[in-house]
Design a protein around this motif. Structure first.
Motif, PDB file in Angstrom:
ATOM      1  N   GLY A 140       0.821  -1.211   0.000  1.00  0.00           N
ATOM      2  CA  GLY A 140       0.000   0.000   0.000  1.00  0.00           C
ATOM      3  C   GLY A 140       0.855   1.260   0.000  1.00  0.00           C
ATOM      4  N   ILE A 141       1.869   1.296   0.852  1.00  0.00           N
ATOM      5  CA  ILE A 141       2.772   2.453   0.897  1.00  0.00           C
ATOM      6  C   ILE A 141       3.496   2.617  -0.429  1.00  0.00           C
ATOM      7  N   LEU A 142       3.951   1.492  -0.983  1.00  0.00           N
ATOM      8  CA  LEU A 142       4.651   1.532  -2.264  1.00  0.00           C
ATOM      9  C   LEU A 142       3.735   2.055  -3.367  1.00  0.00           C
ATOM     10  N   GLY A 143       2.510   1.529  -3.423  1.00  0.00           N
ATOM     11  CA  GLY A 143       1.571   1.964  -4.451  1.00  0.00           C
ATOM     12  C   GLY A 143       1.249   3.442  -4.346  1.00  0.00           C
ATOM     13  N   TYR A 144       1.074   3.928  -3.116  1.00  0.00           N
ATOM     14  CA  TYR A 144       0.800   5.349  -2.901  1.00  0.00           C
ATOM     15  C   TYR A 144       1.939   6.198  -3.455  1.00  0.00           C
ATOM     16  N   GLY A 145       3.158   5.836  -3.107  1.00  0.00           N
ATOM     17  CA  GLY A 145       4.311   6.621  -3.539  1.00  0.00           C
ATOM     18  C   GLY A 145       4.508   6.606  -5.043  1.00  0.00           C
ATOM     19  N   VAL A 146       4.339   5.428  -5.661  1.00  0.00           N
ATOM     20  CA  VAL A 146       4.533   5.298  -7.105  1.00  0.00           C
ATOM     21  C   VAL A 146       3.549   6.192  -7.861  1.00  0.00           C
ATOM     22  N   ALA A 147       2.274   6.142  -7.490  1.00  0.00           N
ATOM     23  CA  ALA A 147       1.256   6.940  -8.177  1.00  0.00           C
ATOM     24  C   ALA A 147       1.431   8.432  -7.893  1.00  0.00           C
ATOM     25  N   PHE A 148       1.783   8.760  -6.664  1.00  0.00           N
ATOM     26  CA  PHE A 148       1.979  10.155  -6.272  1.00  0.00           C
ATOM     27  C   PHE A 148       3.044  10.807  -7.152  1.00  0.00           C
ATOM     28  N   ILE A 149       4.139  10.081  -7.387  1.00  0.00           N
ATOM     29  CA  ILE A 149       5.235  10.616  -8.188  1.00  0.00           C
ATOM     30  C   ILE A 149       4.870  10.614  -9.669  1.00  0.00           C
ATOM     31  N   TYR A 150       4.299   9.504 -10.146  1.00  0.00           N
ATOM     32  CA  TYR A 150       3.995   9.385 -11.574  1.00  0.00           C
ATOM     33  C   TYR A 150       3.058  10.502 -12.033  1.00  0.00           C
ATOM     34  N   TYR A 151       1.981  10.719 -11.299  1.00  0.00           N
ATOM     35  CA  TYR A 151       1.027  11.739 -11.717  1.00  0.00           C
ATOM     36  C   TYR A 151       1.510  13.147 -11.389  1.00  0.00           C
ATOM     37  N   GLY A 152       2.401  13.255 -10.417  1.00  0.00           N
ATOM     38  CA  GLY A 152       3.005  14.554 -10.156  1.00  0.00           C
ATOM     39  C   GLY A 152       3.804  15.045 -11.350  1.00  0.00           C
ATOM     40  N   ILE A 153       4.478  14.103 -12.033  1.00  0.00           N
ATOM     41  CA  ILE A 153       5.236  14.449 -13.239  1.00  0.00           C
ATOM     42  C   ILE A 153       4.312  14.554 -14.447  1.00  0.00           C
ATOM     43  N   SER A 154       3.419  13.586 -14.594  1.00  0.00           N
ATOM     44  CA  SER A 154       2.587  13.487 -15.799  1.00  0.00           C
ATOM     45  C   SER A 154       1.574  14.605 -15.926  1.00  0.00           C
ATOM     46  N   LEU A 155       1.059  15.123 -14.800  1.00  0.00           N
ATOM     47  CA  LEU A 155       0.042  16.170 -14.850  1.00  0.00           C
ATOM     48  C   LEU A 155       0.631  17.563 -14.711  1.00  0.00           C
ATOM     49  N   ASN A 156       1.961  17.663 -14.827  1.00  0.00           N
ATOM     50  CA  ASN A 156       2.613  18.973 -14.751  1.00  0.00           C
ATOM     51  C   ASN A 156       3.467  19.194 -15.992  1.00  0.00           C
ATOM     52  N   ILE A 157       2.935  18.793 -17.149  1.00  0.00           N
ATOM     53  CA  ILE A 157       3.737  18.818 -18.372  1.00  0.00           C
ATOM     54  C   ILE A 157       3.962  20.227 -18.908  1.00  0.00           C
TER      55      ILE A 157
END
Length: 560
Positions: A360-377
């Motif tokens: 759960g912690i891993l999944g939270y961190g992975v998505a948090f970072i991925y969308y932080g980059i992807s939605l700030n293009i």
């Protein structure tokens, strides 16, 4: 073997049957191709806010200003200079206007040197630059300036819907099967996406996007699990990576459609249209034979395994396998035969509790970072479409290389290094000036590739970690916390009003922290999928070489 080991042999027999009928043949290829139709819509919707919520250049609407005739006789450039203040770089303010018209600016200077000049928020709406987008959510309902948080929140609401949909569909598909719940996901996703294009307010749109996200969550988690459960041990890595390419393909499709369709309502309809084909192709989707066997439905499992054997030209292998032998291969201790599992079972016993918390912690961190980059293009200095295209393009070579790495090194090391290196890229960009957009873009693209790699590994990793009887519940739970991270990620950008580097520092810290948590998860490379919770709480001590002899023993009819 002892009686205890014999029970283990019986539990694990399905993987041997799957290998006999070819765990990667025409049947599995058909399964992947059918699901491409629905899975390509996932990145289109998950990253859709980059386009439908884009904020074009804008300024206050001054068309209603008139002080008795002087103003109306001015040119547009003069009107702007006397009514809207200029920023430090000389551009017109996007959110402010003068409280009173400043005719002294007509002398040639547009600098606002006087501290006595009062400005106010735009009083009569905004004028937008429509050269790139004909309409977006921002232009439709004026979600700019003081209301820009609402614009960001539309992405958050969508991911909250995904967050709640993941455990819901996980629970239902573990109870009623993968195939029927996929149909429900197709229908509900299509319905709510189409309804959202008829929204008459930002609140109505947000509500319908919530339900769209909830419905798409079913496609996201069920399709992955259904595919993994039909692949043999030696092909699971390949299957996980090849399925993730659907996301890359969807990313490319999104860029192409968004470039051609610049009106937000039509764009939603365009990216949702593949679900119509998914509904037609659903009739050819198989149910998970592994799930059917775990539920004691041997006749149905035998039917689909026969389909797999026939399509893969392995019918001869099924001569001695009957529904009765399949049922015997799935038997376990009496008290677990008819047990109905739920989310509580993910935390009931020590080993699976540790697994659930860490994943759960891993999944939270992975998505948090991925969308932080992807939605700030828009933050890297390049054209919006070009940035999205580069982000999508880099995924293909990365995933091909990732396959060879995972197949040789393993999921754990891959997950750890992908997250730590993503954090390093974010850390480097903290010290690169905004005007050095080439360096920032190169580092950002590398970080995006690494974050995509971590997401691909995480999905495959967590799918393999959970036992069959709670796998969909486990993946649903992990997806829940993953989407929690995704829902909060867009809002972090609002912290730049507190300190301009705070969003990047937050993303960097989460990347490093969640990457280290992956150290606590067991490796799943070349291991059999666990069928029952007991397989995790009391793991087999039989090593890989003994596992090879198990396969021979189980295929020998007299020993069986």
């Amino acid at each position: 073997y002892s009686a205890k080991d014999s029970a283990i042999l019986i539990k694990m027999k399905f993987d041997n049957i799957l290998s006999e009928v070819n765990g990667f043949g025409k049947f599995q290829i058909k399964l992947i191709l059918i699901q491409i139709l629905s899975r390509v819509t996932l990145p289109c919707h998950f990253l859709l806010n980059n386009f439908i919520a884009a904020v074009p250049a804008h300024r206050c609407n001054i068309s209603a200003l008139d002080d008795g005739g002087i103003f109306r006789n001015l040119t547009l450039e003069q009107k702007l200079s006397v009514s809207i203040p200029a920023e430090q770089d000389g551009t017109l303010s996007s959110c402010q206007m003068f409280q009173q018209l400043q005719y002294q600016n007509l002398s040639g200077s547009t600098k606002n040197s006087s501290e006595n000049i009062f400005t106010v928020q735009c009083q009569n709406g905004w004028v937008y630059d429509n050269s790139t987008f004909k309409s977006t959510l921002a232009t439709e309902w004026d979600l700019v300036c003081s209301r820009k948080g609402i614009n960001k929140a539309t992405a958050t609401v969508f991911f909250i819907g995904v967050m709640f949909g993941a455990p819901l569909f996980g629970f239902l598909s573990d109870r009623f099967g993968r195939r029927p719940l996929l149909l429900v996901s197709y229908l509900s996703s299509l319905m709510f996406a189409v309804l959202s294009t008829f929204s008459t307010s930002d609140v109505m749109f947000a509500i319908l996007r919530f339900f769209t996200g909830m419905s798409l969550a079913g496609i996201s988690i069920i399709s992955m699990v259904l595919s993994i459960e039909w692949f043999s041990i030696e092909h699971r890595t390949f299957s996980g990576v090849i399925i993730s390419l659907d996301w890359t393909l969807g990313n490319w499709i999104l860029v192409g459609i968004a470039y051609c369709v610049n009106e937000w309502r039509m764009l939603i309809l365009a990216v949702t249209s593949p679900l119509i084909l998914s509904l037609i192709a659903w009739r050819w989707l198989p149910e998970s034979a592994r799930w059917l066997m775990a539920r004691g439905r041997a006749d149905a499992a035998h039917h689909y395994i026969m389909q797999c054997a026939e399509m893969n030209n392995r019918s001869a292998c099924m001569a001695t396998i009957t529904p009765r032998t399949l049922l015997e291969s799935a038997e376990t201790e009496t008290e677990t035969e008819d047990k109905k599992y739920n989310f509580v079972d993910l935390f009931r016993t020590p080993n699976i509790r540790k697994l659930s918390i860490c994943s759960g912690i891993l999944g939270y961190g992975v998505a948090f970072i991925y969308y932080g980059i992807s939605l700030n293009i828009t933050g890297f200095g390049l054209n919006l479409y070009l940035t999205q295209f580069i982000f999508a393009f880099i995924e293909m070579p990365m995933k091909i290389g990732l396959y060879f790495f995972l197949d040789k090194v393993g999921r754990g090391p891959g997950q750890i290094w992908a997250m730590l290196l993503t954090g390093l890229c974010l850390f480097i960009n903290l010290f690169v000036a905004k005007d050095k957009w080439i360096i920032r873009s190169v580092v950002a693209v590398l970080g995006k590739a690494l974050s995509e790699a971590s997401f691909t590994i995480m999905i495959l990793f967590t799918t393999e970690l959970y036992p069959t009887v709670v796998r969909q519940n486990g993946v649903g739970y992990t997806s829940f916390v993953t989407r929690l991270g995704a829902s909060l990620s867009p809002l972090i950008m609002l912290l730049e009003d507190v300190w301009h580097l705070l969003p990047e520092v937050t993303y960097c810290a989460v990347a490093v922290g969640s990457g280290l948590v992956a150290l606590l998860l067991p490796e799943t490379l070349n291991t059999r999928l666990p069928e029952f919770i007991e397989d995790i709480e009391k793991p087999s001590k039989i090593n890989k070489e003994e596992g090879d002899s198990i396969k021979i023993t189980l295929n020998d009819e007299s020993d069986t």
